[in-house]
Design an enzyme around this catalytic site. Structure first.
Site, PDB file in Angstrom:
ATOM      1  N   LYS A 128      61.918  55.313  54.292  1.00  0.00           N
ATOM      2  CA  LYS A 128      63.232  54.677  54.176  1.00  0.00           C
ATOM      3  C   LYS A 128      63.440  53.664  55.310  1.00  0.00           C
ATOM      4  O   LYS A 128      63.990  52.574  55.092  1.00  0.00           O
ATOM      5  CB  LYS A 128      64.331  55.737  54.193  1.00  0.00           C
ATOM      6  CG  LYS A 128      64.375  56.637  52.958  1.00  0.00           C
ATOM      7  CD  LYS A 128      64.787  55.865  51.723  1.00  0.00           C
ATOM      8  CE  LYS A 128      65.052  56.799  50.546  1.00  0.00           C
ATOM      9  NZ  LYS A 128      65.459  56.060  49.323  1.00  0.00           N
ATOM     10  N   GLY A 158      63.153  56.358  43.423  1.00  0.00           N
ATOM     11  CA  GLY A 158      62.301  56.883  44.485  1.00  0.00           C
ATOM     12  C   GLY A 158      62.260  58.391  44.441  1.00  0.00           C
ATOM     13  O   GLY A 158      63.220  59.045  44.027  1.00  0.00           O
ATOM     14  N   TYR A 165      59.421  60.965  54.298  1.00  0.00           N
ATOM     15  CA  TYR A 165      60.475  60.398  53.457  1.00  0.00           C
ATOM     16  C   TYR A 165      61.371  59.490  54.300  1.00  0.00           C
ATOM     17  O   TYR A 165      61.656  58.344  53.930  1.00  0.00           O
ATOM     18  CB  TYR A 165      61.275  61.547  52.844  1.00  0.00           C
ATOM     19  CG  TYR A 165      62.536  61.161  52.108  1.00  0.00           C
ATOM     20  CD1 TYR A 165      62.477  60.740  50.781  1.00  0.00           C
ATOM     21  CD2 TYR A 165      63.791  61.264  52.714  1.00  0.00           C
ATOM     22  CE1 TYR A 165      63.638  60.406  50.088  1.00  0.00           C
ATOM     23  CE2 TYR A 165      64.942  60.938  52.033  1.00  0.00           C
ATOM     24  CZ  TYR A 165      64.866  60.514  50.710  1.00  0.00           C
ATOM     25  OH  TYR A 165      66.016  60.186  50.043  1.00  0.00           O
ATOM     26  N   ARG A 201      77.032  72.145  56.439  1.00  0.00           N
ATOM     27  CA  ARG A 201      76.542  70.826  56.822  1.00  0.00           C
ATOM     28  C   ARG A 201      77.126  69.746  55.921  1.00  0.00           C
ATOM     29  O   ARG A 201      77.483  68.663  56.378  1.00  0.00           O
ATOM     30  CB  ARG A 201      75.015  70.799  56.760  1.00  0.00           C
ATOM     31  CG  ARG A 201      74.414  69.421  57.057  1.00  0.00           C
ATOM     32  CD  ARG A 201      72.894  69.456  57.078  1.00  0.00           C
ATOM     33  NE  ARG A 201      72.348  68.120  57.346  1.00  0.00           N
ATOM     34  CZ  ARG A 201      72.030  67.248  56.407  1.00  0.00           C
ATOM     35  NH1 ARG A 201      72.190  67.565  55.116  1.00  0.00           N
ATOM     36  NH2 ARG A 201      71.545  66.058  56.730  1.00  0.00           N
ATOM     37  N   SER A 253      68.798  56.368  53.400  1.00  0.00           N
ATOM     38  CA  SER A 253      68.996  57.805  53.598  1.00  0.00           C
ATOM     39  C   SER A 253      69.396  58.131  55.023  1.00  0.00           C
ATOM     40  O   SER A 253      68.941  57.486  55.988  1.00  0.00           O
ATOM     41  CB  SER A 253      67.706  58.563  53.263  1.00  0.00           C
ATOM     42  OG  SER A 253      67.821  59.941  53.572  1.00  0.00           O
ATOM     43  N   ASN A 254      70.201  59.171  55.152  1.00  0.00           N
ATOM     44  CA  ASN A 254      70.528  59.706  56.476  1.00  0.00           C
ATOM     45  C   ASN A 254      69.282  60.195  57.201  1.00  0.00           C
ATOM     46  O   ASN A 254      69.280  60.302  58.435  1.00  0.00           O
ATOM     47  CB  ASN A 254      71.561  60.828  56.348  1.00  0.00           C
ATOM     48  CG  ASN A 254      71.014  62.094  55.728  1.00  0.00           C
ATOM     49  OD1 ASN A 254      70.591  63.012  56.421  1.00  0.00           O
ATOM     50  ND2 ASN A 254      71.024  62.178  54.402  1.00  0.00           N
TER      51      ASN A 254
END
Length: 268
Positions: free
Chosen positions: A140, A71, A136, A174, A109-110
């Protein structure tokens, strides 16, 4: 277990492929890129969005499971994002139903929850509602919805691993919360492949980070036991001017106006 790994030529794909082989699995690779020189893998060069090409792979290879890592890794228009992440998932699941392949592991994904404010106390669990930060992230979430449908409709075991920040080491403040080490990534995929009868399940794909924002209990319930901690690298990372913005929501910079754009590309 004979496992189809899509996106096998990418950074995560290479780490997962090597890890699965080391764990005694057989790997069949699927990627839009040709195999690297010297590769001994069974390798298929095709686009996962091409349902006919995917069907041909399944017809030619006996498989026990699919690990879908392919992806586009960044932001696209909404239709392109849905094609890259959601339609590819659907094409693979259709082929799995046709060929009675029962286990699907997805690189979620987060950013499926990226607009969620960073928790003041405790960690974000898989029970929190999806709040994507980008197209995005929307794609997901939509892929997870297709997985849930196929788990209910056909009894496929489907696990979405909402990956944080994959890499050899965290590179920002982060990422001290969001880092997923290559070794833990392999542990996560192995657990998702082998846990008994998960049905449809979601876990957060991060290492055992001291500063984690996401709850690891859902992963541990599936047998994912992360061993690495981004805190080991904390002394190497200097605070930056962007840290407060990146920590305001769990999606970090993806939730900022820099990623605001129309859903559809129109000709001028």
């Amino acid at each position: 277990m004979r496992v189809l790994v899509t996106g096998a030529g990418g950074a995560i794909g290479r780490a997962v492929t090597a890890g699965l082989l080391a764990n005694g699995h057989e790997v069949v690779a699927l990627d839009r890129l040709p195999p690297p020189p010297g590769s001994a893998l069974a390798w298929h060069t095709a686009d996962c969005a091409d349902a006919d090409a995917v069907a041909e792979v399944f017809a030619s290879e006996p498989l026990d499971a699919v690990v879908h890592l392919a992806g586009h890794p960044g932001e696209l228009s909404l239709p392109d994002s849905l094609t890259s992440h959601t339609l590819t998932t659907a094409a693979l699941l259709d082929a799995m139903v046709e060929h009675d392949v029962r286990r699907f592991v997805y690189a979620g994904s987060n950013h499926a929850v990226g607009r969620t404010p960073r928790p003041a106390e405790g960690d974000l669990s898989v029970e929190h509602r999806p709040r994507p930060d980008t197209f995005y992230g929307v794609a997901k979430v939509a892929a997870e919805a297709v997985m849930s449908l196929y788990a209910d409709r056909y009894g496929i075991d489907a696990v979405s691993c909402r990956i944080g920040s994959f890499g050899p080491a965290p590179a920002s403040m982060r990422q001290l919360a969001t880092w997923l080490s290559p070794a833990d990534c392999v542990r996560m995929i192995e657990a998702a492949l082998t846990t008994p009868a998960p049905g449809y399940a979601v876990l957060y794909g991060i290492s055992a980070n001291t500063r984690a924002w996401w709850d690891l209990e859902a992963g541990r319930a599936l047998g994912y036991d992360p061993q690495d901690d981004a805190e080991a690298y904390a002394g190497d990372i200097q605070p930056g001017s962007e840290d407060s913005v990146e920590a305001s929501t769990v999606g970090g910079p993806f939730a900022t106006e820099a990623f605001f754009r129309p859903a559809l590309d129109r000709s001028s």
